[in-house]
Design a protein around this motif. Structure first.
Motif, PDB file in Angstrom:
ATOM      1  N   ALA A  41      12.289  -7.755 -22.816  1.00 46.45           N
ATOM      2  CA  ALA A  41      13.535  -7.564 -22.691  1.00 46.45           C
ATOM      3  C   ALA A  41      13.581  -5.109 -22.775  1.00 46.45           C
ATOM      4  CB  ALA A  41      14.764  -7.303 -24.234  1.00 46.45           C
ATOM      5  N   ASN A  42      12.731  -5.041 -23.616  1.00 45.69           N
ATOM      6  CA  ASN A  42      12.909  -3.450 -23.357  1.00 45.69           C
ATOM      7  C   ASN A  42      12.052  -3.121 -22.089  1.00 45.69           C
ATOM      8  OD1 ASN A  42      12.980  -3.168 -25.996  1.00 45.69           O
ATOM      9  ND2 ASN A  42      11.106  -2.836 -27.027  1.00 45.69           N
ATOM     10  N   THR A  43      10.758  -3.313 -22.045  1.00 46.53           N
ATOM     11  CA  THR A  43      10.836  -3.742 -19.989  1.00 46.53           C
ATOM     12  C   THR A  43      11.749  -4.126 -19.345  1.00 46.53           C
ATOM     13  OG1 THR A  43       8.286  -3.999 -20.773  1.00 46.53           O
ATOM     14  CG2 THR A  43       8.780  -4.041 -18.380  1.00 46.53           C
ATOM     15  N   TYR A  44      12.490  -5.106 -19.185  1.00 46.38           N
ATOM     16  CA  TYR A  44      13.483  -5.174 -18.494  1.00 46.38           C
ATOM     17  C   TYR A  44      14.811  -3.914 -18.496  1.00 46.38           C
ATOM     18  CZ  TYR A  44      16.033  -7.986 -15.190  1.00 46.38           C
ATOM     19  OH  TYR A  44      16.423  -8.437 -14.078  1.00 46.38           O
ATOM     20  N   THR A  45      14.723  -3.697 -19.043  1.00 44.53           N
ATOM     21  CA  THR A  45      15.684  -2.464 -19.166  1.00 44.53           C
ATOM     22  C   THR A  45      14.963  -1.173 -18.954  1.00 44.53           C
ATOM     23  OG1 THR A  45      16.503  -3.488 -21.590  1.00 44.53           O
ATOM     24  CG2 THR A  45      17.056  -0.983 -21.284  1.00 44.53           C
ATOM     25  N   PRO A  95      13.296 -15.185 -22.457  1.00 44.39           N
ATOM     26  CA  PRO A  95      14.237 -13.774 -22.671  1.00 44.39           C
ATOM     27  C   PRO A  95      15.127 -14.222 -20.841  1.00 44.39           C
ATOM     28  CG  PRO A  95      13.413 -12.817 -23.510  1.00 44.39           C
ATOM     29  CD  PRO A  95      13.196 -14.354 -23.330  1.00 44.39           C
ATOM     30  N   GLY A  96      15.649 -14.704 -19.884  1.00 50.58           N
ATOM     31  CA  GLY A  96      16.074 -14.440 -18.544  1.00 50.58           C
ATOM     32  C   GLY A  96      17.706 -13.577 -18.008  1.00 50.58           C
ATOM     33  N   SER A  97      18.474 -13.372 -18.974  1.00 47.86           N
ATOM     34  CA  SER A  97      19.897 -12.747 -18.939  1.00 47.86           C
ATOM     35  C   SER A  97      19.826 -11.503 -19.176  1.00 47.86           C
ATOM     36  CB  SER A  97      20.295 -13.624 -19.133  1.00 47.86           C
ATOM     37  OG  SER A  97      20.857 -13.697 -20.389  1.00 47.86           O
ATOM     38  N   LEU A  98      20.857 -10.815 -18.849  1.00 43.87           N
ATOM     39  CA  LEU A  98      21.153  -9.217 -19.614  1.00 43.87           C
ATOM     40  C   LEU A  98      21.660  -9.211 -20.250  1.00 43.87           C
ATOM     41  CD1 LEU A  98      22.010  -8.128 -15.935  1.00 43.87           C
ATOM     42  CD2 LEU A  98      20.237  -7.688 -16.482  1.00 43.87           C
ATOM     43  N   SER A  99      22.409 -10.123 -20.778  1.00 44.71           N
ATOM     44  CA  SER A  99      22.831 -10.517 -22.319  1.00 44.71           C
ATOM     45  C   SER A  99      22.172 -10.849 -23.134  1.00 44.71           C
ATOM     46  CB  SER A  99      24.162 -11.379 -22.397  1.00 44.71           C
ATOM     47  OG  SER A  99      23.898 -12.686 -22.819  1.00 44.71           O
ATOM     48  N   GLN A 100      21.169 -11.576 -22.399  1.00 42.77           N
ATOM     49  CA  GLN A 100      19.563 -11.542 -23.974  1.00 42.77           C
ATOM     50  C   GLN A 100      18.922 -10.294 -24.037  1.00 42.77           C
ATOM     51  OE1 GLN A 100      18.360 -14.860 -21.631  1.00 42.77           O
ATOM     52  NE2 GLN A 100      18.660 -16.578 -23.419  1.00 42.77           N
ATOM     53  N   PHE A 101      19.062  -9.544 -22.668  1.00 47.01           N
ATOM     54  CA  PHE A 101      17.958  -8.485 -22.791  1.00 47.01           C
ATOM     55  C   PHE A 101      18.800  -7.281 -23.794  1.00 47.01           C
ATOM     56  CE2 PHE A 101      15.940  -9.763 -18.719  1.00 47.01           C
ATOM     57  CZ  PHE A 101      15.018 -10.086 -18.890  1.00 47.01           C
ATOM     58  N   GLU A 108      17.635   2.761 -25.275  1.00 47.40           N
ATOM     59  CA  GLU A 108      19.321   2.835 -25.626  1.00 47.40           C
ATOM     60  C   GLU A 108      19.586   3.270 -23.969  1.00 47.40           C
ATOM     61  OE1 GLU A 108      21.615   7.359 -26.272  1.00 47.40           O
ATOM     62  OE2 GLU A 108      20.291   6.253 -27.802  1.00 47.40           O
ATOM     63  N   ASP A 109      20.510   2.026 -23.683  1.00 50.92           N
ATOM     64  CA  ASP A 109      21.407   2.411 -22.035  1.00 50.92           C
ATOM     65  C   ASP A 109      21.839   3.999 -21.402  1.00 50.92           C
ATOM     66  OD1 ASP A 109      22.052   1.164 -20.312  1.00 50.92           O
ATOM     67  OD2 ASP A 109      24.147  -0.143 -20.368  1.00 50.92           O
ATOM     68  N   GLU A 110      21.845   3.900 -20.332  1.00 51.32           N
ATOM     69  CA  GLU A 110      22.368   5.143 -20.257  1.00 51.32           C
ATOM     70  C   GLU A 110      23.861   5.145 -19.394  1.00 51.32           C
ATOM     71  OE1 GLU A 110      23.591   8.293 -19.281  1.00 51.32           O
ATOM     72  OE2 GLU A 110      21.608   9.058 -19.949  1.00 51.32           O
ATOM     73  N   HIS A 111      24.710   5.588 -19.204  1.00 50.86           N
ATOM     74  CA  HIS A 111      25.777   5.134 -18.270  1.00 50.86           C
ATOM     75  C   HIS A 111      25.952   5.879 -17.641  1.00 50.86           C
ATOM     76  CE1 HIS A 111      26.559   1.738 -21.292  1.00 50.86           C
ATOM     77  NE2 HIS A 111      26.296   2.160 -22.600  1.00 50.86           N
ATOM     78  N   GLY A 112      25.244   7.366 -17.789  1.00 51.66           N
ATOM     79  CA  GLY A 112      25.952   8.146 -16.471  1.00 51.66           C
ATOM     80  C   GLY A 112      24.790   8.433 -15.931  1.00 51.66           C
TER      81      GLY A 112
END
Length: 173
Positions: A41-45, A95-101, A108-112
């Motif tokens: 999940a960390n790697t995919y993010t 895990p294979g879905s964005l919600s699982q990740f 921390e996600d970046e929105h900008g």
């Protein structure tokens, strides 16, 4: 001696997998799979963030950063496949879905669209997060006697330490 007609381990239903008998105890395989799911999940993010920064970087160093980010997201693309396949080899579903990740990730996600300096700083931190999650899995591999997962984690840690160094060295002072 087990009877092949009554032993469910020898004659699984069509939807069941054969048992995993690689010498790693079930409880260790479970812990390894859980730890690897966080690394995945960390790697995919990180892959998604790096790819987004690749698309959106601007400034005087556009070309060099665009190329560096591409090199990194290409490596991460291969890594997520290796990680998921290792989880599967341990007998668990990856895990294979964005919600699982998003539930599992520590990044921390970046929105900008931050400036290049902030992109670099975030990617340094994020590579270090992935590195630490790999280290936690390595701690489990000793008890599990799982040198395959340990080798994979060592490979990934080496990559993330180098990536963090290169990104850190690219931050203008």
């Amino acid at each position: 001696m087990p009877n092949p007609t009554t032993d469910t381990e020898r004659t699984p239903a069509s939807h069941e997998a054969l048992p995993v008998r690689t010498g790693i105890a079930d409880e260790h395989r479970q812990k390894l799979a859980e730890g690897l799911a966080v690394v995945l999940a960390n790697t995919y993010t990180l892959l998604g963030k790096t790819h987004g920064f690749h698309w959106n970087v601007t400034g005087a160093r556009f070309h060099s950063l665009h190329e560096m980010f591409q090199d990194q997201y290409e490596d991460l693309t291969e890594a997520v496949d290796e990680l998921a396949e290792r989880i599967r080899a341990l007998g668990h579903f990856a895990p294979g879905s964005l919600s699982q990740f998003l539930k599992l990730t520590e990044i921390e996600d970046e929105h900008g669209v931050p400036d290049e300096q902030e992109m670099l700083a975030q990617l340094v931190r994020d590579n270090e997060v992935v590195n630490r999650s790999c280290k936690r899995v390595v701690e489990i591999t000793g008890d599990a006697n799982d040198t395959v997962t340990e080798d994979l984690m060592n490979k990934r840690m080496g990559y993330h330490e180098k990536a963090a160094w290169m990104l850190r060295a690219s931050i203008a002072q």
